[in-house]
Design a protein around this motif. Structure first.
Motif, PDB file in Angstrom:
ATOM      1  N   ASP A  54     -31.073 -23.897 -34.073  1.00 56.15           N
ATOM      2  CA  ASP A  54     -30.445 -25.019 -34.781  1.00 56.15           C
ATOM      3  C   ASP A  54     -28.924 -24.944 -34.774  1.00 56.15           C
ATOM      4  O   ASP A  54     -28.245 -25.964 -34.605  1.00 56.15           O
ATOM      5  CB  ASP A  54     -30.929 -25.059 -36.241  1.00 56.15           C
ATOM      6  CG  ASP A  54     -32.344 -25.583 -36.374  1.00 56.15           C
ATOM      7  OD1 ASP A  54     -32.784 -26.345 -35.496  1.00 56.15           O
ATOM      8  OD2 ASP A  54     -33.002 -25.233 -37.369  1.00 56.15           O
ATOM      9  N   LEU A  55     -28.386 -23.741 -34.995  1.00 55.44           N
ATOM     10  CA  LEU A  55     -26.949 -23.607 -35.238  1.00 55.44           C
ATOM     11  C   LEU A  55     -26.243 -22.617 -34.322  1.00 55.44           C
ATOM     12  O   LEU A  55     -25.023 -22.469 -34.407  1.00 55.44           O
ATOM     13  CB  LEU A  55     -26.707 -23.178 -36.697  1.00 55.44           C
ATOM     14  CG  LEU A  55     -27.221 -24.147 -37.766  1.00 55.44           C
ATOM     15  CD1 LEU A  55     -27.220 -23.470 -39.124  1.00 55.44           C
ATOM     16  CD2 LEU A  55     -26.378 -25.403 -37.799  1.00 55.44           C
ATOM     17  N   GLY A  56     -27.016 -21.917 -33.485  1.00 53.21           N
ATOM     18  CA  GLY A  56     -26.397 -20.905 -32.637  1.00 53.21           C
ATOM     19  C   GLY A  56     -25.907 -19.709 -33.412  1.00 53.21           C
ATOM     20  O   GLY A  56     -25.000 -18.996 -32.983  1.00 53.21           O
ATOM     21  N   LYS A  57     -26.496 -19.426 -34.570  1.00 48.34           N
ATOM     22  CA  LYS A  57     -26.042 -18.303 -35.403  1.00 48.34           C
ATOM     23  C   LYS A  57     -26.496 -16.967 -34.823  1.00 48.34           C
ATOM     24  O   LYS A  57     -27.648 -16.796 -34.434  1.00 48.34           O
ATOM     25  CB  LYS A  57     -26.595 -18.435 -36.830  1.00 48.34           C
ATOM     26  CG  LYS A  57     -25.804 -19.351 -37.730  1.00 48.34           C
ATOM     27  CD  LYS A  57     -26.260 -19.209 -39.181  1.00 48.34           C
ATOM     28  CE  LYS A  57     -25.454 -20.110 -40.108  1.00 48.34           C
ATOM     29  NZ  LYS A  57     -25.852 -19.942 -41.516  1.00 48.34           N
ATOM     30  N   VAL A 258     -23.908 -28.395 -35.012  1.00 53.30           N
ATOM     31  CA  VAL A 258     -25.332 -28.638 -35.243  1.00 53.30           C
ATOM     32  C   VAL A 258     -25.923 -29.696 -34.318  1.00 53.30           C
ATOM     33  O   VAL A 258     -27.069 -29.566 -33.872  1.00 53.30           O
ATOM     34  CB  VAL A 258     -25.573 -29.000 -36.733  1.00 53.30           C
ATOM     35  CG1 VAL A 258     -24.931 -30.327 -37.090  1.00 53.30           C
ATOM     36  CG2 VAL A 258     -27.058 -28.984 -37.054  1.00 53.30           C
ATOM     37  N   ASN A 259     -25.185 -30.757 -34.001  1.00 51.39           N
ATOM     38  CA  ASN A 259     -25.710 -31.776 -33.094  1.00 51.39           C
ATOM     39  C   ASN A 259     -24.548 -32.574 -32.486  1.00 51.39           C
ATOM     40  O   ASN A 259     -23.380 -32.369 -32.820  1.00 51.39           O
ATOM     41  CB  ASN A 259     -26.702 -32.709 -33.803  1.00 51.39           C
ATOM     42  CG  ASN A 259     -26.094 -33.416 -35.013  1.00 51.39           C
ATOM     43  OD1 ASN A 259     -24.886 -33.638 -35.073  1.00 51.39           O
ATOM     44  ND2 ASN A 259     -26.921 -33.775 -35.974  1.00 51.39           N
ATOM     45  N   GLU A 260     -24.890 -33.484 -31.584  1.00 50.54           N
ATOM     46  CA  GLU A 260     -23.865 -34.247 -30.871  1.00 50.54           C
ATOM     47  C   GLU A 260     -23.052 -35.125 -31.809  1.00 50.54           C
ATOM     48  O   GLU A 260     -21.833 -35.276 -31.646  1.00 50.54           O
ATOM     49  CB  GLU A 260     -24.513 -35.113 -29.796  1.00 50.54           C
ATOM     50  CG  GLU A 260     -23.507 -35.874 -28.931  1.00 50.54           C
ATOM     51  CD  GLU A 260     -24.176 -36.712 -27.856  1.00 50.54           C
ATOM     52  OE1 GLU A 260     -23.444 -37.322 -27.054  1.00 50.54           O
ATOM     53  OE2 GLU A 260     -25.419 -36.762 -27.815  1.00 50.54           O
ATOM     54  N   LEU A 290     -22.086 -28.105 -27.162  1.00 52.83           N
ATOM     55  CA  LEU A 290     -21.726 -28.346 -28.562  1.00 52.83           C
ATOM     56  C   LEU A 290     -20.865 -27.218 -29.124  1.00 52.83           C
ATOM     57  O   LEU A 290     -21.053 -26.751 -30.239  1.00 52.83           O
ATOM     58  CB  LEU A 290     -22.989 -28.528 -29.414  1.00 52.83           C
ATOM     59  CG  LEU A 290     -23.907 -29.691 -29.015  1.00 52.83           C
ATOM     60  CD1 LEU A 290     -25.145 -29.736 -29.908  1.00 52.83           C
ATOM     61  CD2 LEU A 290     -23.179 -31.016 -29.073  1.00 52.83           C
ATOM     62  N   PHE A 291     -19.891 -26.803 -28.323  1.00 50.28           N
ATOM     63  CA  PHE A 291     -19.037 -25.681 -28.701  1.00 50.28           C
ATOM     64  C   PHE A 291     -17.633 -26.167 -29.004  1.00 50.28           C
ATOM     65  O   PHE A 291     -17.048 -26.958 -28.260  1.00 50.28           O
ATOM     66  CB  PHE A 291     -18.990 -24.643 -27.575  1.00 50.28           C
ATOM     67  CG  PHE A 291     -17.996 -23.547 -27.813  1.00 50.28           C
ATOM     68  CD1 PHE A 291     -18.331 -22.452 -28.603  1.00 50.28           C
ATOM     69  CD2 PHE A 291     -16.716 -23.605 -27.270  1.00 50.28           C
ATOM     70  CE1 PHE A 291     -17.411 -21.440 -28.842  1.00 50.28           C
ATOM     71  CE2 PHE A 291     -15.791 -22.596 -27.501  1.00 50.28           C
ATOM     72  CZ  PHE A 291     -16.144 -21.510 -28.293  1.00 50.28           C
TER      73      PHE A 291
END
Length: 450
Positions: A54-57, A258-260, A290-291
């Motif tokens: 979801d968040l790349g955590k 989190v999203n586009e 999404l960075f």
């Protein structure tokens, strides 16, 4: 509970389950908290995976901010539960002689929890801990913007808990709107002020009490007595590289957006030419992944959207002031924040920050640490929120403290009742002033009557 099919009948069954009284039992509450703890422990890898998706955590960050804090919070609730549930004696005035009183905590009933996407497990389960400990039945609606986390909560969490008392409903705004049309005994919401206003408007219909954790801007004040801002910015650049590497995009330490939609929102915040000119570090973006690179800005326009909206991204705007004391007026010109973080060794300035600003919390020389403290309430004030939770404050948020008074039939203060005369007035004055000697003298006829 899948979607909202048969919603009304399912919710009514939960209301009836609460009325059965089962959730009020201490053993039930303990078993549910233990079930929640088992979910956190046994599904830790699945939680890490969902947060990564979801968040790349990074899983260490996920443990620090969500899994670890939740584990600690559940154990704290289990340790304190029996004391929290116990009634507390209350002192009565002398006019209530031969009476006793106590405050008895009781569950509110059937509650709704709507959580946010930025900490999808922490912001869902932290209030759930309090709702369970207080003995309620509850529906949790996790954010649809963190779908992997919401799916894990909806499909796995109920297998660890009493499904007659705890339901998880997935869905977007339409589902949320339908839930808000129902009658609840409390609504707990974490999210934006815009949606918070919608929550309050819906709650008015049934006079439902609400708790709103709305966030907003949380200013960090840094005292620059010992070095210039240029020096501090250079040190920040060094520390960003130390923590996130020369190429943060490849080091797996910066969570993705989190999203586009949120990525484009951040892109728009940086698109203004005046804002662009204030960038002193970072600023690059990768829409495909999404960075957003950690970015430092110095003195962007105060009327820019970045300075009026909650950012939810790795963008750090810095506003320089001639004197650190000027930050007080700056903060007071904005809506009251959820938290203020002040970095200074100036004790006089600390006292001024404490007395001259208003915020949900105030932290000196650290950041966010108050969120992990079970002994401190977490919540906002004004536009940053309404109500508080964490530790016993979560229990209190989902409880009603019923005032219970008991009186003996042995005697009564006859002067509390008509017909009235000045003699009774003197006795009443004595009771409210706790003037026991004066009352005795009146009764014995040694004090002049009016």
């Amino acid at each position: 509970m899948e979607g909202v099919k048969g919603l009304e009948s399912d919710l009514e069954a939960m209301r009836q389950y609460f009325r059965s009284g089962k959730t009020k039992d201490v053993a039930w509450r303990q078993s549910q908290l233990k079930g929640l703890l088992s979910f956190i422990k046994e599904k830790e890898k699945d939680i890490f995976k969902a947060l990564k998706e979801d968040l790349g955590k990074h899983h260490v960050e996920a443990y620090r901010d969500e899994v670890g804090i939740l584990t600690k919070s559940i154990k704290f609730a289990l340790h304190g539960l029996k004391e929290w549930m116990s009634s507390k004696k209350a002192k009565l005035p002398i006019v209530a002689l031969l009476s006793s009183a106590e405050l008895v905590p009781e569950p509110l009933g059937f509650v709704l929890i709507i959580s946010s996407w930025n900490f999808p497990f922490g912001l869902s389960l932290e209030p759930l801990i309090g709702a369970i400990a207080a003995g309620n039945t509850m529906v949790l609606k996790p954010s649809e913007l963190a779908p992997a986390s919401a799916s894990l909560l909806a499909n796995v969490l109920p297998t660890y808990l009493d499904s007659s008392a705890v339901k998880v409903i997935q869905g977007g705004p339409a589902v949320g709107e339908r839930l808000l049309q129902q009658k609840w005994d409390k609504i707990f919401f974490t999210g934006s002020a815009r949606v918070g206003r919608i929550i309050m408007s819906a709650a008015v219909k049934h006079l439902t009490p609400v708790a709103l954790e709305l966030g907003g801007k949380c200013p960090a004040v840094v005292d620059s007595v010992s070095s210039s801002w240029d020096t501090k910015v250079e040190l920040m650049k060094v520390m960003v590289k130390k923590m996130f590497g020369e190429n943060p995009r490849e080091t797996n330490t910066v969570a993705r957006i989190v999203n586009e939609q949120h990525f484009l929102r951040l892109k728009n915040l940086l698109s203004d030419s005046a804002v662009q000119n204030s960038i002193v570090y970072g600023g690059s973006m990768d829409e495909k992944n999404l960075f957003v690179e950690p970015t430092i800005l110095v003195d962007p326009p105060l009327d820019a959207a970045m300075m009026t909206e909650e950012i939810f991204g790795p963008l750090l705007p810095i506003i320089t002031l001639d004197k650190v004391e000027d930050s007080i007026a700056f903060i007071n010109s904005k809506p009251k924040p959820l938290a203020i973080y002040a970095f200074t060794n100036n004790e006089k300035f600390k006292r001024r920050m404490l007395s001259e600003t208003s915020s949900g919390s105030l932290v000196f020389n650290d950041a966010v640490i108050q969120y992990a403290a079970d002994a401190l309430p977490f919540g906002g004030i004004g536009e940053s929120g309404l109500g508080k939770y964490h530790g016993k404050f979560s229990f209190d948020t989902f409880s009603h403290y019923k005032a219970v008074t008991r009186r003996s039939f042995l005697t009564d203060f006859w002067f509390r009742f008509p017909p009235w005369n000045d003699y009774k007035l003197l006795l009443l004055e004595g009771t409210y002033k706790s003037d026991y000697l004066g009352m005795l003298l009146v009764i014995l006829g040694l004090k002049r009557r009016r």
